[in-house]
Design a protein around this motif. Sequence first.
Motif, mmCIF file in Angstrom:
data_model
loop_
_atom_site.group_PDB
_atom_site.id
_atom_site.type_symbol
_atom_site.label_atom_id
_atom_site.label_comp_id
_atom_site.label_asym_id
_atom_site.label_seq_id
_atom_site.Cartn_x
_atom_site.Cartn_y
_atom_site.Cartn_z
ATOM 1 N N LEU A 170 99.317 -53.188 -48.534
ATOM 2 C CA LEU A 170 98.361 -54.053 -49.206
ATOM 3 C C LEU A 170 97.597 -53.286 -50.269
ATOM 4 O O LEU A 170 97.335 -52.085 -50.120
ATOM 5 C CB LEU A 170 97.345 -54.631 -48.214
ATOM 6 C CG LEU A 170 97.726 -55.894 -47.459
ATOM 7 C CD1 LEU A 170 98.802 -55.597 -46.428
ATOM 8 C CD2 LEU A 170 96.493 -56.495 -46.783
ATOM 9 N N THR A 171 97.218 -53.980 -51.335
ATOM 10 C CA THR A 171 96.231 -53.466 -52.265
ATOM 11 C C THR A 171 94.855 -53.941 -51.812
ATOM 12 O O THR A 171 94.731 -54.892 -51.034
ATOM 13 C CB THR A 171 96.514 -53.963 -53.687
ATOM 14 O OG1 THR A 171 96.835 -55.358 -53.652
ATOM 15 C CG2 THR A 171 97.660 -53.185 -54.307
ATOM 16 N N ALA A 172 93.802 -53.257 -52.287
ATOM 17 C CA ALA A 172 92.447 -53.570 -51.835
ATOM 18 C C ALA A 172 91.477 -53.523 -53.002
ATOM 19 O O ALA A 172 91.586 -52.675 -53.892
ATOM 20 C CB ALA A 172 92.011 -52.570 -50.754
ATOM 21 N N SER A 173 90.509 -54.435 -52.990
ATOM 22 C CA SER A 173 89.467 -54.450 -54.014
ATOM 23 C C SER A 173 88.109 -54.623 -53.355
ATOM 24 O O SER A 173 87.997 -55.127 -52.228
ATOM 25 C CB SER A 173 89.718 -55.562 -55.041
ATOM 26 O OG SER A 173 89.835 -56.827 -54.411
ATOM 27 N N VAL A 196 90.825 -51.357 -56.721
ATOM 28 C CA VAL A 196 90.014 -51.893 -57.815
ATOM 29 C C VAL A 196 88.581 -52.073 -57.340
ATOM 30 O O VAL A 196 88.320 -52.709 -56.326
ATOM 31 C CB VAL A 196 90.549 -53.254 -58.315
ATOM 32 C CG1 VAL A 196 89.672 -53.791 -59.444
ATOM 33 C CG2 VAL A 196 91.978 -53.123 -58.790
ATOM 34 N N PHE A 197 87.652 -51.509 -58.112
ATOM 35 C CA PHE A 197 86.218 -51.668 -57.867
ATOM 36 C C PHE A 197 85.664 -52.571 -58.958
ATOM 37 O O PHE A 197 85.918 -52.359 -60.142
ATOM 38 C CB PHE A 197 85.547 -50.289 -57.893
ATOM 39 C CG PHE A 197 84.067 -50.318 -57.663
ATOM 40 C CD1 PHE A 197 83.508 -51.114 -56.678
ATOM 41 C CD2 PHE A 197 83.224 -49.527 -58.424
ATOM 42 C CE1 PHE A 197 82.142 -51.132 -56.461
ATOM 43 C CE2 PHE A 197 81.859 -49.536 -58.214
ATOM 44 C CZ PHE A 197 81.312 -50.340 -57.236
ATOM 45 N N LEU A 198 84.884 -53.598 -58.572
ATOM 46 C CA LEU A 198 84.484 -54.658 -59.488
ATOM 47 C C LEU A 198 82.957 -54.798 -59.550
ATOM 48 O O LEU A 198 82.397 -55.817 -59.123
ATOM 49 C CB LEU A 198 85.108 -55.982 -59.035
ATOM 50 C CG LEU A 198 86.636 -56.056 -59.136
ATOM 51 C CD1 LEU A 198 87.221 -56.847 -57.970
ATOM 52 C CD2 LEU A 198 87.032 -56.711 -60.460
ATOM 53 N N THR A 225 90.613 -44.703 -58.582
ATOM 54 C CA THR A 225 90.182 -46.096 -58.512
ATOM 55 C C THR A 225 90.127 -46.719 -59.906
ATOM 56 O O THR A 225 89.601 -46.121 -60.835
ATOM 57 C CB THR A 225 88.787 -46.193 -57.873
ATOM 58 O OG1 THR A 225 88.831 -45.632 -56.560
ATOM 59 C CG2 THR A 225 88.319 -47.645 -57.775
ATOM 60 N N THR A 226 90.658 -47.919 -60.045
ATOM 61 C CA THR A 226 90.482 -48.699 -61.265
ATOM 62 C C THR A 226 89.117 -49.365 -61.219
ATOM 63 O O THR A 226 88.746 -49.964 -60.207
ATOM 64 C CB THR A 226 91.589 -49.761 -61.404
ATOM 65 O OG1 THR A 226 92.839 -49.098 -61.598
ATOM 66 C CG2 THR A 226 91.320 -50.696 -62.564
ATOM 67 N N PHE A 268 90.525 -62.021 -62.080
ATOM 68 C CA PHE A 268 91.250 -60.752 -62.102
ATOM 69 C C PHE A 268 92.323 -60.714 -61.008
ATOM 70 O O PHE A 268 93.478 -60.349 -61.266
ATOM 71 C CB PHE A 268 90.285 -59.580 -61.928
ATOM 72 C CG PHE A 268 90.960 -58.238 -61.978
ATOM 73 C CD1 PHE A 268 91.194 -57.617 -63.193
ATOM 74 C CD2 PHE A 268 91.395 -57.604 -60.824
ATOM 75 C CE1 PHE A 268 91.857 -56.383 -63.258
ATOM 76 C CE2 PHE A 268 92.035 -56.379 -60.869
ATOM 77 C CZ PHE A 268 92.273 -55.767 -62.092
ATOM 78 N N LEU A 269 91.952 -61.090 -59.793
ATOM 79 C CA LEU A 269 92.896 -61.014 -58.673
ATOM 80 C C LEU A 269 94.070 -61.963 -58.877
ATOM 81 O O LEU A 269 95.224 -61.603 -58.592
ATOM 82 C CB LEU A 269 92.184 -61.337 -57.365
ATOM 83 C CG LEU A 269 91.109 -60.332 -56.934
ATOM 84 C CD1 LEU A 269 90.423 -60.807 -55.656
ATOM 85 C CD2 LEU A 269 91.692 -58.934 -56.741
#
Length: 310
Positions: A170-173, A196-198, A225-226, A268-269
């Motif tokens: 999994l990817t995580a944000s 990804v940090f938002l 981290t993006t 974004f997601l």
Amino acid sequence: MFIWTVEAVVAEFDVLVVGDANPDLLLRGDVRPRFGQAEQLLTAADLVLGGSAAITAAGCARLGLRTALLAAVGDDVFGRLVRDELEKRDVTLLAADGRGAPTGLTVVLSEKDDRGMLTLPGTIPALRPADVTGELLARARHVHVASLYLQPELAAGLADIFRNARKIGLTASLDTNWDPDETWESITEILAFTDVFLPNANELKAITGLDETDEAAASLVAGGTTVVMKDGARGARAWWPGGACAAPGRTVDVVDTTGAGDSFNAGFLAARLSGKSIEDAVGWAAVAGSLSTRAAGGTAAQAGPKDLAV
């Protein structure tokens, strides 16, 4: 950088959102209270679905993602409102144990260019790391966590949750949102497993302790981290290992900015999970955030597929 794939695993949900779900009571008009028993008149009041995680989940579902929300919701009038509103928006609620607390509530005192918020935590901090099981993670392609600083028990175990998510593909944000205590406890360990940090600009600077957004973002990108930053009326900026970009928002008649950042997250997601580039996803996010301000509350004017030319 972790690779996002359109169909990384066979999963029940495209995105599992974890965090807060509660009503927002939006008050507009003469919204600066004065004590001394002074009575003031409002121009509008709305009771709507709130909570950063719930608004993000609603936005994801609106954009076509199969969406689940893990949140603690009480068995009371506010909890029933939350359940009904999520059902209307095709979000699957995976209700965690609220441990006897009432469903949380946020009162939003809203002006055109700013707002103040008063929150009753209620069930919001009831989520625990044990609620985010490996079996639950395995049902999704991506996991997004919101309102970290309102959920200290969850925060204490989130690095392990994200680590386990990455192990199974999994990817995580993460969107921490504002820290009501303004202590901004370090999330370095969590970010090590965050794709990804938002944040918005103020959150990015507070979390890193750096005054310039470029420098603050670079300090996180160095760890892999993006960073995708909400930049208000200017739209969005993003930095990732080997690249950076910016995207404008869309000019609209602003009614209420509540939840705009959460709709931004959903844009974004949805883009990334449909295989779009980071640059395209940042553009979707900026437009989705802008469009959500056209009506009161975080979900009434969220972007649909046609708005973003999905």
